[in-house]
Design a protein around this motif. Structure first.
Motif, PDB file in Angstrom:
ATOM      1  N   ALA A 122       0.950  -1.168  -0.143  1.00  0.00           N
ATOM      2  CA  ALA A 122      -0.065  -0.007  -0.107  1.00  0.00           C
ATOM      3  C   ALA A 122       0.829   1.092   0.143  1.00  0.00           C
ATOM      4  O   ALA A 122       2.118   1.317   0.349  1.00  0.00           O
ATOM      5  N   TYR A 123       0.378   2.360  -0.403  1.00  0.00           N
ATOM      6  CA  TYR A 123       0.919   3.666  -0.592  1.00  0.00           C
ATOM      7  C   TYR A 123       1.262   4.297   1.068  1.00  0.00           C
ATOM      8  O   TYR A 123       0.183   4.410   1.633  1.00  0.00           O
ATOM      9  N   LEU A 124       2.488   4.000   1.520  1.00  0.00           N
ATOM     10  CA  LEU A 124       2.570   4.237   2.918  1.00  0.00           C
ATOM     11  C   LEU A 124       2.281   5.722   3.496  1.00  0.00           C
ATOM     12  O   LEU A 124       1.800   6.060   4.704  1.00  0.00           O
ATOM     13  N   VAL A 125       2.277   6.743   2.593  1.00  0.00           N
ATOM     14  CA  VAL A 125       2.083   8.370   2.620  1.00  0.00           C
ATOM     15  C   VAL A 125       0.539   7.963   2.855  1.00  0.00           C
ATOM     16  O   VAL A 125      -0.091   8.632   3.904  1.00  0.00           O
ATOM     17  N   VAL A 127      -1.538   5.670   4.018  1.00  0.00           N
ATOM     18  CA  VAL A 127      -1.835   4.862   5.048  1.00  0.00           C
ATOM     19  C   VAL A 127      -1.478   5.507   6.308  1.00  0.00           C
ATOM     20  O   VAL A 127      -2.342   5.897   7.372  1.00  0.00           O
ATOM     21  N   LYS A 128      -0.384   6.264   6.284  1.00  0.00           N
ATOM     22  CA  LYS A 128       0.088   7.502   7.522  1.00  0.00           C
ATOM     23  C   LYS A 128      -0.997   8.481   7.678  1.00  0.00           C
ATOM     24  O   LYS A 128      -1.428   8.630   8.658  1.00  0.00           O
ATOM     25  N   ALA A 129      -1.511   9.024   6.622  1.00  0.00           N
ATOM     26  CA  ALA A 129      -2.416  10.234   6.532  1.00  0.00           C
ATOM     27  C   ALA A 129      -3.755   9.776   7.097  1.00  0.00           C
ATOM     28  O   ALA A 129      -4.216  10.233   7.994  1.00  0.00           O
ATOM     29  N   PHE A 130      -4.061   8.397   6.942  1.00  0.00           N
ATOM     30  CA  PHE A 130      -5.166   7.843   7.239  1.00  0.00           C
ATOM     31  C   PHE A 130      -5.262   7.588   8.979  1.00  0.00           C
ATOM     32  O   PHE A 130      -6.257   8.146   9.658  1.00  0.00           O
ATOM     33  N   ILE A 131      -4.057   6.998   9.310  1.00  0.00           N
ATOM     34  CA  ILE A 131      -4.018   6.674  10.553  1.00  0.00           C
ATOM     35  C   ILE A 131      -4.104   7.919  11.551  1.00  0.00           C
ATOM     36  O   ILE A 131      -4.244   8.178  12.535  1.00  0.00           O
ATOM     37  N   PRO A 139     -11.229  12.144  10.853  1.00  0.00           N
ATOM     38  CA  PRO A 139     -10.961  11.061   9.955  1.00  0.00           C
ATOM     39  C   PRO A 139     -11.159  11.206   8.321  1.00  0.00           C
ATOM     40  O   PRO A 139     -12.121  12.094   8.093  1.00  0.00           O
ATOM     41  N   THR A 140     -10.346  10.515   7.671  1.00  0.00           N
ATOM     42  CA  THR A 140     -10.501  10.989   6.041  1.00  0.00           C
ATOM     43  C   THR A 140     -10.795   9.411   5.686  1.00  0.00           C
ATOM     44  O   THR A 140     -10.869   8.633   6.411  1.00  0.00           O
ATOM     45  N   ALA A 141     -11.122   9.548   4.134  1.00  0.00           N
ATOM     46  CA  ALA A 141     -11.339   8.044   3.724  1.00  0.00           C
ATOM     47  C   ALA A 141     -10.034   7.106   3.816  1.00  0.00           C
ATOM     48  O   ALA A 141      -8.843   7.736   3.517  1.00  0.00           O
ATOM     49  N   PRO A 142     -10.369   5.904   4.097  1.00  0.00           N
ATOM     50  CA  PRO A 142      -8.916   5.121   3.968  1.00  0.00           C
ATOM     51  C   PRO A 142      -8.214   4.615   2.537  1.00  0.00           C
ATOM     52  O   PRO A 142      -9.115   4.885   1.549  1.00  0.00           O
ATOM     53  N   PRO A 143      -7.113   4.455   2.539  1.00  0.00           N
ATOM     54  CA  PRO A 143      -6.829   4.011   1.371  1.00  0.00           C
ATOM     55  C   PRO A 143      -7.535   2.710   0.684  1.00  0.00           C
ATOM     56  O   PRO A 143      -7.766   1.985   1.388  1.00  0.00           O
ATOM     57  N   MET A 144      -7.936   2.854  -0.480  1.00  0.00           N
ATOM     58  CA  MET A 144      -8.547   1.834  -0.977  1.00  0.00           C
ATOM     59  C   MET A 144      -8.007   0.877  -1.617  1.00  0.00           C
ATOM     60  O   MET A 144      -7.629   0.298  -2.842  1.00  0.00           O
ATOM     61  N   PHE A 152      -6.364  -3.770   8.268  1.00  0.00           N
ATOM     62  CA  PHE A 152      -6.975  -2.809   9.099  1.00  0.00           C
ATOM     63  C   PHE A 152      -8.466  -3.473  10.006  1.00  0.00           C
ATOM     64  O   PHE A 152      -8.492  -3.091  10.920  1.00  0.00           O
ATOM     65  N   PHE A 153      -9.194  -3.985   9.088  1.00  0.00           N
ATOM     66  CA  PHE A 153     -10.410  -4.658   9.781  1.00  0.00           C
ATOM     67  C   PHE A 153     -10.210  -5.625  10.584  1.00  0.00           C
ATOM     68  O   PHE A 153     -10.425  -5.607  11.558  1.00  0.00           O
ATOM     69  N   LEU A 154      -9.153  -6.511  10.274  1.00  0.00           N
ATOM     70  CA  LEU A 154      -8.787  -7.668  11.364  1.00  0.00           C
ATOM     71  C   LEU A 154      -8.404  -6.953  12.574  1.00  0.00           C
ATOM     72  O   LEU A 154      -8.746  -7.449  13.696  1.00  0.00           O
TER      73      LEU A 154
END
Length: 178
Positions: A122-125, A127-131, A139-144, A152-154
């Motif tokens: 996944a594009y780490l930027v 992922v980090k922005a989402f977290i 909250p913003t939209a998670p990376p698709m 993340f769901f698990l």
């Protein structure tokens, strides 16, 4: 007898939390599997601090390779603990369906993490922005990314189950009168 000083209590508690001496005396293979699992999980969690901290401290950067190695060890330890529950009649009798479910969940988290690291990155930027957006309560939209969403769901399922299940056993050590 128990320790009589504050320092003695702290030392004994640290020994209980870090080395599981009662488990060592009772069941050496279980102690080895549990210690391996817990320390590899700790390294993996510390490795993930890079997603939660900005700027990332140097000690977290230095820890990254060890966290990757622990990412291999953790699922292997989960498989061992799962197999051990199936192989011994006493453990199989004491094990409920949720116990197997948690081990499968932990194995799925570890496996999806390894897949994310090596195969379906996944594009780490993003992922980090989402977290960081979750931590700032904005909250913003998670990376698709399907594997990231599964991972993340698990983890979210594990965090929801955590306070209600047997995984909260670590708090019992701190509250134990012994």
């Amino acid at each position: 007898p128990g320790p009589t000083t504050y320092t003695g209590v702290v030392q004994r508690m640290a020994g209980q939390v870090l080395l599981f001496p009662h488990l060592f005396r009772a069941d050496l293979p279980l102690w080895l599997g549990s210690l391996t699992f817990h320390f590899s999980l700790l390294l993996v969690l510390l490795r993930h601090l890079r997603y939660f901290l900005y700027p990332v401290p140097q000690w977290v950067v230095d820890l990254q390779p060890w966290g990757v190695y622990a990412g291999y060890v953790m699922p292997a330890a989960v498989v061992f603990l799962f197999w051990r529950r199936l192989a011994r009649d006493r453990e199989l009798y004491l094990t409920g369906p949720l116990d197997f479910g948690v081990l499968i969940l932990l194995g799925g988290i570890g496996a999806s993490g390894l897949i994310l690291h090596y195969y379906a990155r996944a594009y780490l930027v993003d992922v980090k922005a989402f977290i960081l957006s979750l931590l700032s309560l904005n909250p913003t939209a998670p990376p698709m990314h399907p594997v990231f969403l599964l991972h993340f769901f698990l983890v979210a399922v594990l965090l929801i189950y955590f306070p209600y299940g047997k995984l909260v056993h670590m708090i019992g050590i701190l509250l134990s009168p012994t």
